[in-house]
Design an enzyme around this catalytic site. Structure first.
Site, PDB file in Angstrom:
ATOM      1  N   GLY A   1       0.849   7.673 -16.043  1.00  0.00           N
ATOM      2  CA  GLY A   1       1.168   7.206 -17.389  1.00  0.00           C
ATOM      3  C   GLY A   1       0.186   6.127 -17.805  1.00  0.00           C
TER       4      GLY A   1
ATOM      5  CD  GLN B   1      -1.681   0.493 -18.587  1.00  0.00           C
ATOM      6  OE1 GLN B   1      -1.016   1.461 -18.909  1.00  0.00           O
ATOM      7  NE2 GLN B   1      -1.974   0.214 -17.329  1.00  0.00           N
TER       8      GLN B   1
ATOM      9  CB  CYS C   1       0.578  -1.238 -13.032  1.00  0.00           C
ATOM     10  SG  CYS C   1       0.008  -1.429 -14.723  1.00  0.00           S
ATOM     11  CG  LEU C   2      -3.454   3.568 -13.855  1.00  0.00           C
ATOM     12  CD1 LEU C   2      -3.847   4.555 -14.944  1.00  0.00           C
ATOM     13  CD2 LEU C   2      -4.044   3.981 -12.515  1.00  0.00           C
TER      14      LEU C   2
ATOM     15  CG  HIS D   1       5.155   1.319 -15.617  1.00  0.00           C
ATOM     16  ND1 HIS D   1       5.061   0.686 -14.391  1.00  0.00           N
ATOM     17  CD2 HIS D   1       3.944   1.156 -16.206  1.00  0.00           C
ATOM     18  CE1 HIS D   1       3.858   0.155 -14.267  1.00  0.00           C
ATOM     19  NE2 HIS D   1       3.154   0.425 -15.355  1.00  0.00           N
ATOM     20  CD  GLU D   2       2.784   3.838 -18.692  1.00  0.00           C
ATOM     21  OE1 GLU D   2       2.114   2.961 -19.269  1.00  0.00           O
ATOM     22  OE2 GLU D   2       2.644   4.101 -17.477  1.00  0.00           O
TER      23      GLU D   2
ATOM     24  CG  HIS E   1       2.087  -1.167 -19.785  1.00  0.00           C
ATOM     25  ND1 HIS E   1       1.385  -2.272 -19.342  1.00  0.00           N
ATOM     26  CD2 HIS E   1       2.070  -0.285 -18.759  1.00  0.00           C
ATOM     27  CE1 HIS E   1       0.973  -2.056 -18.098  1.00  0.00           C
ATOM     28  NE2 HIS E   1       1.382  -0.862 -17.710  1.00  0.00           N
TER      29      HIS E   1
HETATM   30 NI    NI Z   1       1.163   0.103 -15.879  1.00  0.00          NI
END
Ligand code: NI
Length: 177
Positions: free
Chosen positions: A54, A59, A102-103, A144-145, A148
């Site tokens: 995701g 991000q 998380c990226l 999670h997204e 963000h």
């Molecule tokens: Ni993330």
């Protein structure tokens, strides 16, 4: 933003922990134009390049309320979700605990407790309403997204001790580069 072009793939640079855009509440999207569709396409390319499940627009340095997700499970067709202006409208009482990363905080992960299933409403990139009822990994990724675009990171959902240990580990990883 730096961009890596090649083979028709337009992955954008992923913003890392410490960048204030990850802590801001992202702005609602009002125009459903080519720019938005290009962003969504680039977000998928970025997510695939980074092997994530995701990604949220902040991000990639764009402070608007857009999230993408793709869940690939063996023997099942991939489930691909794009949500503009997403809102979680229902959550289950049942709680699920699973490892999450998380990226924007690469290399570390920790178990996070979240509702096991959710219903998320939003719009698609043309402005049409979308409603997603999700369980399992998709429910976790969508929560999670959505966090963000509200400036919330998964580390905020850990106990202070676990969060401190995870951040120490993350800084050590960075120091090795
Ligand atoms: Ni993330």
């Amino acid at each position: 933003m730096g961009r890596m072009e090649g083979g028709g793939v337009s992955a954008r640079e992923i913003v890392l922990l410490g960048d204030p855009i990850l802590r801001a509440r992202a702005a609602a999207v009002g125009s459903f134009d080519d720019e938005l569709r290009e962003l969504v396409r680039d977000m998928f390319d970025t997510m695939y390049s980074a092997e994530g499940a995701g990604l949220a627009a902040p991000q990639v340095g764009v402070g608007i309320r857009v999230i993408v997700a793709e869940i690939v499970e063996e023997g099942v067709a991939p489930v691909r979700v794009v949500l503009v202006n997403p809102e979680i409208v229902e959550t289950s009482d049942e709680i699920d605990r699973d490892s999450e990363g998380c990226l924007s905080i690469p290399g570390v992960s920790e178990v996070v407790a979240r509702p096991a299933s959710v219903t998320v409403q939003g719009l698609d990139p043309t402005g049409s309403p979308v409603r997603v009822e999700a369980g399992g990994l998709l429910a976790r990724v969508l929560q999670h997204e959505v966090d963000h675009v509200n400036g919330v990171l998964f580390i905020d959902r850990l106990t202070p001790l676990k969060r401190r240990i995870l951040l120490q580990k993350y800084r050590k990883l960075g120091a090795k580069d």
